[in-house]
Design an enzyme around this catalytic site. Structure first.
Site, PDB file in Angstrom:
ATOM      1  N   ASP A  36       0.865  -1.168   0.000  1.00 37.19           N
ATOM      2  CA  ASP A  36       0.000   0.000   0.000  1.00 37.19           C
ATOM      3  C   ASP A  36       0.905   1.221   0.000  1.00 37.19           C
ATOM      4  OD1 ASP A  36      -2.651   1.345   0.434  1.00 37.19           O
ATOM      5  OD2 ASP A  36      -1.621   2.027   2.251  1.00 37.19           O
ATOM      6  N   ASP A  96      -3.454   0.614   6.976  1.00 34.48           N
ATOM      7  CA  ASP A  96      -2.600   0.454   5.794  1.00 34.48           C
ATOM      8  C   ASP A  96      -2.189  -0.995   5.555  1.00 34.48           C
ATOM      9  OD1 ASP A  96      -2.884   3.147   5.512  1.00 34.48           O
ATOM     10  OD2 ASP A  96      -0.928   3.662   6.359  1.00 34.48           O
ATOM     11  N   GLU A 135      -0.987  -0.884  -6.103  1.00 31.97           N
ATOM     12  CA  GLU A 135      -2.141  -0.178  -6.644  1.00 31.97           C
ATOM     13  C   GLU A 135      -1.827   0.365  -8.032  1.00 31.97           C
ATOM     14  OE1 GLU A 135      -3.231   2.547  -2.983  1.00 31.97           O
ATOM     15  OE2 GLU A 135      -1.246   1.645  -2.948  1.00 31.97           O
TER      16      GLU A 135
END
Ligand code: ZN
Length: 378
Positions: free
Chosen positions: A188, A352, A273
């Site tokens: 993340d 997170d 991501e």
């Protein structure tokens, strides 16, 4: 695969003069080639091609003798740059995007020239076991090979950055696959103070020295704003600022390289991501100061992974920071809530780390997850 190696050059004073002159000649050639294309396009709506323009090069070198001191292939590369600028322009026109007509380069706005092939005949050659490099029209320039050059040199680009000079060799290297590894990790891209957080619960911060230089930067910026524009002290502060910016860029790069190396050595599959989707979906305040750095970091990561035969997967980041990775309950929480207990299943979670676990899970859930294997930019 291609790999770039960047080294500092230490030219003498006269060599610096020759380097500056070469840049200026390249800049003038660039601008006149651009001018010709613009004029022809405006007058007749026609395109001038690279080969049409490169036909003039021998004539230019004949009539303007200063151009004889620049290698013919370096000049050809300048015309290639103009050509690429125009191809980009026409591509954007075709796609109906805002085209942005190729622009003239102002003084000090043209900072590099490229030898598109390496070797003595092509104007660039490493000498003295890597202590010097011969550059056509400049001479034998001192070089610091702080890490060994690998593979076959394809191109060499000389760059000016502030008052420093560098050479970037792009080399063809063999990929060096690491032994197989079944470990997978989700990352993340973190909120402050974390640069990233992994699904294994590891929280990575930007190194202290980097944060320190940034504090210094803010200080110099403040002191600059107090000085009188155009004064001697203003000019000095401005130089100091540029120097700090370069230092920060180098420190950031170093941090990115080390972190990427560590991840690639530890895991066989790395899931992150998709930044393009992230940019569309997130609220502007959600992720802070690292934004600019992530794209750069992911590029280095993709590159190192490709070199080592590892997999990097980009997934849709939507809801990854809201879902419980254990039971799937979706809930929006304020940003300041970092640790909480899932109200449905009672699992204690760190926001997170949970997001990183969701990101990892998505790679298995969405087999269409895009595998990013991009080649490095310079
Ligand atoms: Zn839950």
């Amino acid at each position: 695969m291609l790999k770039a190696f960047k080294y500092r050059l230490y030219p003498t004073k006269p060599q610096t003069g020759d380097l500056e002159r070469t840049l200026e000649l390249c800049r003038q050639l660039y601008n006149s080639a651009l001018q010709e294309r613009r004029d022809t396009y405006r007058r007749a709506g026609q395109r001038v091609t690279f080969s049409q323009q490169s036909c003039y090069l021998p004539q230019i070198r004949e009539e303007l003798s200063e151009y004889k001191k620049v290698h013919s292939q370096v000049l050809q590369d300048v015309l290639h740059r103009v050509d690429r600028a125009f191809q980009g322009f026409f591509r954007r026109v075709k796609r109906g995007q805002k085209p942005g007509y190729p622009r003239f380069k102002g003084k000090r706005r043209y900072d590099s020239f490229t030898f598109p092939q390496a070797g003595a005949n092509y104007g660039v050659k490493i000498q003295d076991g890597g202590k010097r490099v011969f550059l056509f029209g400049i001479g034998s320039v001192k070089l610091k090979l702080h890490r060994p050059l690998e593979g076959q040199i394809k191109t060499a680009t000389v760059k000016r950055e502030g008052d420093h000079w560098y050479i970037v060799f792009v080399c063809e290297v063999e990929p060096k696959p690491l032994p197989e590894n079944n470990r997978a990790v989700g990352i993340d891209l973190g909120t402050n103070p974390h640069f990233l957080v992994t699904s294994d619960g590891e929280k990575v911060e930007a190194p202290r020295y980097y944060q320190k230089t940034q504090e210094k930067l803010a200080k110099v910026q403040r002191s600059l704003s107090r000085k009188k524009k155009g004064s001697n002290r203003y000019r000095k502060a401005k130089l100091r600022l540029a120097k700090l910016h370069r230092k920060i860029a180098n420190q950031r790069k170093d941090f990115h390289h080390k972190l990427a190396r560590k991840l690639v050595n530890t895991y066989g599959t790395i899931v992150h991501e998709d930044l393009n989707i992230l940019a569309l979906s997130r609220t502007p305040v959600a992720k802070g100061v690292h934004d600019a750095g992530w794209a750069e970091f992911l590029k280095i990561l993709a590159y190192k992974a490709a070199e080592a035969g590892r997999r990097v997967i980009a997934v849709d980041p939507r809801y990854t920071s809201q879902d419980c990775p254990v039971c799937g309950r979706r809930e929006r929480r304020p940003l300041w809530v970092r640790e909480y207990t899932c109200p449905s299943c009672g699992t204690p979670l760190h926001r997170d780390v949970a997001a990183a676990q969701n990101i990892l899970a998505k790679a298995w859930a969405e087999p269409s997850g895009k595998v990013s294997l991009r080649s490095p930019g310079l």
